[in-house]
Scaffold this motif. Sequence first.
Motif, short mmCIF file in Angstrom:
data_model
loop_
_atom_site.label_atom_id
_atom_site.label_comp_id
_atom_site.label_asym_id
_atom_site.label_seq_id
_atom_site.Cartn_x
_atom_site.Cartn_y
_atom_site.Cartn_z
N CYS A 21 0.38 -1.28 -0.42
CA CYS A 21 0.08 -0.24 0.11
C CYS A 21 0.77 0.76 -0.07
O CYS A 21 2.24 1.25 -0.70
N GLY A 23 1.18 3.63 2.75
CA GLY A 23 2.57 4.31 3.71
C GLY A 23 2.91 2.77 4.21
O GLY A 23 3.67 2.49 5.53
N ILE A 25 1.55 1.25 6.90
CA ILE A 25 0.91 0.96 8.22
C ILE A 25 -0.30 0.27 8.33
O ILE A 25 -1.00 0.30 9.51
N ARG A 27 -3.45 -0.95 5.21
CA ARG A 27 -3.80 -1.40 4.36
C ARG A 27 -2.61 -2.83 4.73
O ARG A 27 -3.89 -4.18 4.39
N TRP A 58 7.85 7.21 5.06
CA TRP A 58 7.60 7.96 5.26
C TRP A 58 7.63 7.08 7.20
O TRP A 58 7.49 7.27 7.93
N HIS A 59 6.93 5.80 7.62
CA HIS A 59 6.72 4.95 8.25
C HIS A 59 7.43 3.77 8.47
O HIS A 59 7.68 2.99 9.37
N ASP A 138 -8.43 3.93 1.43
CA ASP A 138 -7.80 4.21 3.09
C ASP A 138 -7.90 4.69 3.77
O ASP A 138 -8.72 5.67 4.46
N TYR A 140 -6.63 5.23 6.63
CA TYR A 140 -5.66 6.02 6.94
C TYR A 140 -6.38 8.06 7.35
O TYR A 140 -6.20 9.27 7.56
P1 4NP Z 1 -1.83 2.88 4.09
O1 4NP Z 1 -2.28 4.35 4.49
O2 4NP Z 1 -1.32 3.62 2.33
O3 4NP Z 1 -2.70 1.85 4.41
O4 4NP Z 1 -0.48 2.15 5.45
C1 4NP Z 1 -1.84 5.64 4.80
C2 4NP Z 1 -0.38 5.75 6.30
C3 4NP Z 1 -0.04 6.58 5.63
C4 4NP Z 1 0.55 7.68 5.11
C5 4NP Z 1 -0.85 7.57 4.09
C6 4NP Z 1 -1.73 6.15 3.48
N1 4NP Z 1 0.67 9.23 5.41
O5 4NP Z 1 0.82 9.54 4.50
O6 4NP Z 1 1.92 9.28 6.25
#
Ligand code: 4NP
Length: 169
Positions: A21, A23, A25, A27, A58-59, A138, A140
């Motif tokens: 995905c 980030g 963290i 999905r 970033w994570h 998402d 997030y």
């Molecule tokens: P993921 O969600 O892609 O499902 O992990 C996100 C987590 C963090 C960020 C964007 C999407 N972010 O911009 O930090």
Amino acid sequence: MLDYNKGKKVVDYMIQVLFVCLGNICRSPMAEAVFRDLVVKNNLQDKIRVDSSGTGNWHTGEPPHSGTREVLDREKISYKGIKARQVSKNDWDDFDYIIAMDDQNIKDLRKLNPQESNIVIAKLMDFVEEAKENNVPDPYYTGDFDYTYELVLEGCSNLLSHIKQKHSM
Ligand code: 4NP
């Protein structure tokens, strides 16, 4: 909770699946945890390895988002050892399936490695016929981790059935 792949060498697996995905963290770690739980319940943990990564960095090193952890705790699905990392071109050498959450992930993956290869690069919802969504929303941004879980569970169940059938497991 079920334990997974203790001390097994990466090269020994028949099939390796990487969820991706943005980030890594919300999905894709949810999909990693759900899929490996299904793998263990099907006693395929010696045949299938599961991992996840993000197109962004970033994570890196972080555990799954609290919303993802809450859903997994409720469902009694372990996320032990899951930490965010960025996807790398080397992943094309290791994995047989790279399973993305949305169209943007696919675009970013193609940008990272435009070369044709034999591995399957697809979206999780491609494995669900008449899916409610083509992309896994998402949480997030939506805040709805339950709906994401519902889609991830359906996608992961179907993906495992597909792999079992395709590779005669
Ligand atoms: P993921 O969600 O892609 O499902 O992990 C996100 C987590 C963090 C960020 C964007 C999407 N972010 O911009 O930090």
